[in-house]
Design a protein around this motif. Structure first.
Motif, PDB file in Angstrom:
ATOM      1  N   THR A  50      24.994  35.396 167.189  1.00  0.00           N
ATOM      2  CA  THR A  50      23.959  36.063 166.389  1.00  0.00           C
ATOM      3  C   THR A  50      22.739  35.168 166.157  1.00  0.00           C
ATOM      4  OG1 THR A  50      25.102  35.393 164.356  1.00  0.00           O
ATOM      5  CG2 THR A  50      25.545  37.603 165.182  1.00  0.00           C
ATOM      6  N   PRO A  71      12.996  38.600 166.311  1.00  0.00           N
ATOM      7  CA  PRO A  71      14.042  38.790 165.298  1.00  0.00           C
ATOM      8  C   PRO A  71      14.335  40.261 164.981  1.00  0.00           C
ATOM      9  CG  PRO A  71      12.635  36.983 164.652  1.00  0.00           C
ATOM     10  CD  PRO A  71      12.025  37.571 165.889  1.00  0.00           C
ATOM     11  N   ARG A  72      13.271  41.068 164.875  1.00  0.00           N
ATOM     12  CA  ARG A  72      13.504  42.479 164.568  1.00  0.00           C
ATOM     13  C   ARG A  72      14.214  43.199 165.717  1.00  0.00           C
ATOM     14  NH1 ARG A  72       9.607  45.058 160.526  1.00  0.00           N
ATOM     15  NH2 ARG A  72       8.469  43.311 159.679  1.00  0.00           N
ATOM     16  N   LEU A  74      16.228  41.879 167.827  1.00  0.00           N
ATOM     17  CA  LEU A  74      17.617  41.430 167.808  1.00  0.00           C
ATOM     18  C   LEU A  74      18.406  42.192 166.750  1.00  0.00           C
ATOM     19  CD1 LEU A  74      19.735  39.398 168.872  1.00  0.00           C
ATOM     20  CD2 LEU A  74      19.047  37.874 167.022  1.00  0.00           C
ATOM     21  N   ALA A  75      17.770  42.362 165.560  1.00  0.00           N
ATOM     22  CA  ALA A  75      18.470  43.017 164.449  1.00  0.00           C
ATOM     23  C   ALA A  75      18.765  44.486 164.752  1.00  0.00           C
ATOM     24  CB  ALA A  75      17.644  42.896 163.169  1.00  0.00           C
ATOM     25  N   GLY A 100      18.846  46.407 154.586  1.00  0.00           N
ATOM     26  CA  GLY A 100      19.347  46.498 155.961  1.00  0.00           C
ATOM     27  C   GLY A 100      18.383  47.213 156.895  1.00  0.00           C
ATOM     28  N   TYR A 102      15.246  46.646 157.082  1.00  0.00           N
ATOM     29  CA  TYR A 102      14.050  45.803 157.255  1.00  0.00           C
ATOM     30  C   TYR A 102      13.485  45.866 158.676  1.00  0.00           C
ATOM     31  CZ  TYR A 102      11.115  41.720 157.853  1.00  0.00           C
ATOM     32  OH  TYR A 102      10.070  40.897 158.179  1.00  0.00           O
ATOM     33  N   ALA A 103      14.385  45.777 159.665  1.00  0.00           N
ATOM     34  CA  ALA A 103      13.916  45.682 161.050  1.00  0.00           C
ATOM     35  C   ALA A 103      13.115  46.906 161.487  1.00  0.00           C
ATOM     36  CB  ALA A 103      15.101  45.469 161.984  1.00  0.00           C
ATOM     37  N   SER A 105      11.083  48.600 159.325  1.00  0.00           N
ATOM     38  CA  SER A 105       9.955  48.831 158.433  1.00  0.00           C
ATOM     39  C   SER A 105       8.656  48.433 159.124  1.00  0.00           C
ATOM     40  CB  SER A 105      10.130  48.038 157.132  1.00  0.00           C
ATOM     41  OG  SER A 105      10.168  46.651 157.413  1.00  0.00           O
ATOM     42  N   ARG A 106       7.647  49.232 158.894  1.00  0.00           N
ATOM     43  CA  ARG A 106       6.324  48.949 159.452  1.00  0.00           C
ATOM     44  C   ARG A 106       5.310  49.090 158.339  1.00  0.00           C
ATOM     45  NH1 ARG A 106       8.813  47.033 162.653  1.00  0.00           N
ATOM     46  NH2 ARG A 106       9.170  47.515 164.834  1.00  0.00           N
ATOM     47  N   GLN A 156      21.749  49.060 158.776  1.00  0.00           N
ATOM     48  CA  GLN A 156      20.932  48.398 159.795  1.00  0.00           C
ATOM     49  C   GLN A 156      21.064  49.108 161.149  1.00  0.00           C
ATOM     50  OE1 GLN A 156      21.553  44.124 159.742  1.00  0.00           O
ATOM     51  NE2 GLN A 156      20.775  43.902 161.810  1.00  0.00           N
TER      52      GLN A 156
END
Lengths: 253, 342
Positions: A50, A71-72, A74-75, A100, A102-103, A105-106, A156
């Motif tokens: 991870t 990172p996003r 990957l998440a 969860g 977050y990835a 969100s814009r 997520q």
């Protein structure tokens, strides 16, 4: 193509080699469980996969080196549930589970989308958290906290769930519930679970394949029957595991 | 979920409370000025109308208003920086002073004062530039050393090194104080903190820095929440941990450095305001940070009012007042929040 391909993964810490040249794949729809004694390198292996710790070797997600993913990105592909959780601020269960998303969100102050809301509600519902949804995470028991972070990683909505001791802190009813929940989660196409577990009976009952580790290396990888053979277990745990487990069950008769 | 951030009404209330505080603080001072004159002077200042000459009310636009505004902006900047650091490092003990950043900024200012450094090509004072530069350099030094010792940049390492760094810098400042003769008074001023010499130039500088770096911090509320839940967790949900961490640290260094350059080091505000506010709003940074901004501004303006009016015409160092009031207020809020929980 395999969903996840781990190639020659090695983790060193000073003079110690914690994971030594490990290679394996995780296929779509699979529940691959990693077992082994304390200090075998199981948690280190999943932490490297991870991208939480430095490693050498390659980790490919559907053929793409995960080091090249943002990172996003990957998440959205991989979600991780850690073994222990330490919280210091009084966030509510709802706030932790919502994070969860977050990835996805814009923008700066956008409100959550309908899909966000739906996945968050589902995750809270599936982990039995409705009664404590507005409660502070500082007031939760170990098991409730574990379920909160499980709900976070379910919200997520990753393709591959990486779980380090997912049944840690959980009572028997919730252990069963969690494993059934993961079964249901896998019914959607293009998903897989990679989990570190201690309980060999759980690994045997709920996995499609088992990876047995000892002293930083893979000892065996195959179906539960093949990997958890008396000879392999004896070599790793230095005891007759089957006799011990059968003996325990005898007590219930 | 729906309660993520404040409604427009809440912001209007915050702004109204801040304006009322500004008004009260400009109206009260060591020279008594009748209320109608105060209002007239403020209206003239806002509309840029000429002030009546020879009137004591001239104190209002020329001395009190810039001082009150500077105090408010420094309070907002320090509490915002403290709030961000406490979230980022997941540690309620973090703020500009525990991390050694404000000590570093003071050293910068002290060096500028001692050697009379000025930068003629820039519109701001040498002390300001040196304080901000040293705030940033301190941060780089602390983080660099922390990284050298412990590659994961763990919170405890950063805080420990920050405290040790702060002590080292204080020792260096003491050496400057021992050898300073002409500039002694000015140096002591920096280390004790005061708004006595604040002018509109300071207000402008603080406004720009708050707008840029404070605004950036406010936009990082989701990331700060993720860090406050846990750094590993933040990485797993997709936060670009290293980049965001660096960005937050740069923003806080700019806010603390500029504040120190204007008012010297002021203890307690950055540490305690976020705590007090968090007990009321909860830890969600979308709500916590705006409340810290306004709360810090109001708190500092009132403390400065007490500092200059209680023993007037003698002034108390602002840090003394912030610590006295802050400690009492903190214990009160902490105790009442406990009572609610039980």
């Amino acid at each position: 193509m395999s969903m996840l391909e781990v190639k020659n993964l090695t983790v060193r810490y000073g003079p110690l080699t914690l994971v030594d040249n490990v290679s394996f794949t995780v296929e779509e729809g699979e529940r691959l469980m990693i077992v082994g004694p304390n200090g075998a390198g199981k948690s280190t292996l999943v932490n490297a996969i991870t991208q939480s710790i430095p490693y050498t070797g390659e980790v490919l997600f559907e053929g793409r080196n995960v080091r090249s993913l943002k990172p996003r990105e990957l998440a959205c592909r991989m979600g991780m549930l850690m073994q222990n959780h330490f919280v210091s601020y009084a966030f509510t269960v709802q706030e932790v589970v919502s994070s969860g998303r977050y990835a996805y969100s814009r923008g700066l102050f956008t409100t959550p989308s309908d899909e966000d809301e739906q996945l968050i509600a589902e995750a809270i519902n599936n982990c039995g958290l409705e009664p404590m949804v507005n409660q502070s995470v500082l007031t939760l028991s170990g098991g409730e906290l574990q379920r909160t972070f499980l709900a976070q990683v379910l919200a997520q909505d990753p393709r591959l769930l990486v779980l380090d001791e997912p049944t840690n802190h959980l009572d028997l009813a919730y252990q069963k519930h969690t494993l059934e929940l993961l079964d249901g989660w896998l019914n959607t196409r293009q998903r897989a679970v990679l989990a570190v577990v201690h309980d060999l009976s759980l690994a045997r009952a709920f996995s499609t394949r088992v990876l047995l580790m000892d002293k930083a290396r893979i000892v065996a990888l195959g179906t539960p029957e093949e990997t958890l053979s008396p000879a392999n277990l004896k070599a790793v745990y230095q005891m007759d595991v089957q006799e011990w487990l059968k003996g325990l069950l005898e007590q219930w008769k | 979920m729906k309660l993520r951030s404040y409604s427009t009404l809440t912001y209007i209330l915050f702004a109204a409370a801040t304006l009322v505080t500004i008004f009260v603080c400009t109206a009260i001072g060591s020279v008594p000025i009748p209320l109608p004159d105060t209002i007239q002077a403020l209206i003239n200042a806002v509309t840029a109308a000429p002030q009546s000459p020879e009137s004591t009310a001239n104190i209002i636009p020329e001395i009190r208003l810039p001082r009150v505004l500077a105090a408010g902006l420094v309070g907002a900047a320090l509490s915002l920086a403290g709030c961000a650091l406490q979230g980022l490092l997941k540690n309620p003990l973090a703020d500009g002073s525990t991390l050694g950043v404000s000590a570093g900024a003071s050293l910068g200012a002290v060096i500028a004062i001692t050697f009379g450094l000025t930068f003629t090509m820039l519109p701001v004072a040498g002390t300001t530039i040196m304080a901000s530069l040293f705030a940033f350099l301190s941060l780089v030094a602390i983080l660099g050393l922390a990284y050298k010792l412990d590659h994961s940049l763990s919170t405890n390492t950063i805080i420990l090194i920050g405290i040790i760094f702060g002590m080292l810098i204080s020792a260096v400042i003491s050496i400057f104080i021992v050898f300073a003769t002409d500039q002694l008074r000015q140096i002591v001023y920096w280390t004790m903190g005061s708004f006595a010499n604040s002018g509109y130039q300071d207000v402008l500088l603080l406004s720009v820095v708050l707008l840029v770096f404070g605004g950036l911090l406010l936009s990082l509320h989701r990331e700060l929440n993720a860090f406050a839940i846990g750094e590993d967790n933040a990485q797993h949900i997709g936060v670009n941990v290293k980049r965001v961490k660096l960005l937050i640290l740069v923003c806080t260094a700019a806010l603390v450095g500029t504040s120190v350059s204007v008012s010297g080091t002021i203890a307690f505000v950055g540490l305690v305001t976020p705590h007090m506010v968090r007990l009321i709003t909860g830890p969600n940074h979308a709500r916590l940070m705006p409340a810290c901004f306004f709360g810090g501004a109001i708190f500092m303006m009132l403390c400065d009012l007490l500092a200059r009016s209680v023993f007037s015409p003698r002034e108390l160092p602002i840090g003394v007042v912030t610590s006295l009031i802050g400690a009492a207020l903190f214990i009160y809020i902490f105790a009442s929040a406990r009572k609610v929980k039980q």
